[in-house]
Design an enzyme around this catalytic site. Structure first.
Site, short mmCIF file in Angstrom:
data_model
loop_
_atom_site.label_atom_id
_atom_site.label_comp_id
_atom_site.label_asym_id
_atom_site.label_seq_id
_atom_site.Cartn_x
_atom_site.Cartn_y
_atom_site.Cartn_z
N GLY A 1 -1.24 -52.12 -12.64
CA GLY A 1 -1.97 -50.87 -12.71
C GLY A 1 -3.44 -51.10 -13.00
N ASP A 2 -4.18 -50.00 -12.97
CA ASP A 2 -5.62 -49.99 -13.21
C ASP A 2 -5.87 -49.11 -14.43
OD1 ASP A 2 -8.32 -49.41 -13.25
OD2 ASP A 2 -8.49 -49.00 -11.11
N PHE A 3 -6.41 -49.70 -15.51
CA PHE A 3 -6.53 -48.91 -16.73
C PHE A 3 -7.61 -47.83 -16.65
CE2 PHE A 3 -8.36 -53.16 -18.42
CZ PHE A 3 -9.63 -52.92 -17.92
N HIS B 1 -15.08 -55.79 -24.61
CA HIS B 1 -16.42 -56.40 -24.54
C HIS B 1 -16.88 -56.66 -23.10
CE1 HIS B 1 -15.90 -61.08 -24.21
NE2 HIS B 1 -15.02 -60.48 -23.46
N ASP C 1 -1.61 -55.06 -16.16
CA ASP C 1 -2.85 -55.62 -15.61
C ASP C 1 -2.89 -55.30 -14.12
OD1 ASP C 1 -5.26 -57.17 -15.25
OD2 ASP C 1 -4.65 -58.40 -16.97
#
Length: 250
Positions: free
Chosen positions: A128-130, A148, A107
């Site tokens: 991290g940044d997905f 969503h 996350d």
């Protein structure tokens, strides 16, 4: 429940819903119109409101997690990656039921800092940044009410990142409230209106199947947990495998 009420009472949410006509007419999130940086930019800039939002998501997740771990057999997995898993409540519960497995919580940095206390020999934290960073390798990827939050373009970016990190036998498990086929009022449709305001959307099973197929994944089954969400399972598409097949609804 009280934390959810507090979340929906935040000024940012009221300001967004107050401009719902804009979203209905344009199809664009009204949060992007009234909040600098949209809902996520607003929460990043307002830590007190972000804390209330996190508490609401945690409270809601607690009511769904038991249904998830009862409905799905995680025993075949050695490494389970929770993508956008917040403070790790779902991953901790899954690991407690799957003693041979280890887990990775992925996350944003500020979320991982808040979850630092749950790290253990079996549970690793990875900030991290997905959208931009490489996801860790795993046998299963959990995404609980992550997709969503985003439109189709952003959702494809996230799922493509998961597919890139997954090996040929990995499973991708989306945990979402599914829009039903039958007409009439229900919670997923109500939630879909709220998601329209802030930039996401609820989806039907065919919607998820189409998203998967555009990201190198194939939906295999959907399992109703009995807790308001379903587990939508997908596997990586191999070179000799058709993108879509029959989907079992359990």
């Amino acid at each position: 429940m009280s934390s959810l009420v507090r979340m929906f009472g935040l000024p940012a949410f009221w300001a967004s819903v107050g401009q719902l006509e804009y979203s209905i007419r344009s199809g664009q999130p009204c949060a992007d119109k009234v909040l600098p940086g949209g809902i996520w930019g607003y929460l990043a800039a307002h830590p007190d409101d972000s804390r209330i939002f996190d508490e609401a998501m945690t409270s809601k997740a607690h009511g769904q997690i038991q249904g998830v771990i009862t409905a799905y057999d995680f025993s075949s997995f050695s490494t389970i990656v929770d993508v956008g898993g917040g403070r790790g409540h779902l991953l901790q519960s899954v690991l407690s039921e799957t003693p041979q497995a280890s887990g990775i919580l992925f996350d944003q940095s500020h979320v991982i800092e808040q979850a630092a206390g749950i790290a253990s020999d079996r549970l690793r934290l990875q900030p991290g940044d997905f959208f931009n960073d490489v996801l860790p390798a795993g046998d299963a990827y959990l995404l609980m009410e992550v997709i969503h939050d985003w439109d189709d373009a952003a959702s494809k970016t996230i799922l493509t990142s998961v597919r890139r990190a997954a090996h040929e036998h990995s499973k991708v498990l989306l945990i979402e409230a599914i829009l039903p086929d039958d007409p009439g009022p229900n919670w997923p449709r109500t939630l879909d209106i709220a998601m329209l305001a802030i930039g996401g959307r609820q989806r039907t099973l065919p919607d998820y199947s189409e998203l998967f197929s555009q990201c190198g994944l194939a939906m295999t089954r959907a399992i109703d947990t009995g807790a308001g969400v379903s587990i939508v399972e997908a596997i990586p598409i191999q070179a000799d495998q058709p993108p879509n097949g029959a989907v079992a609804r359990l």
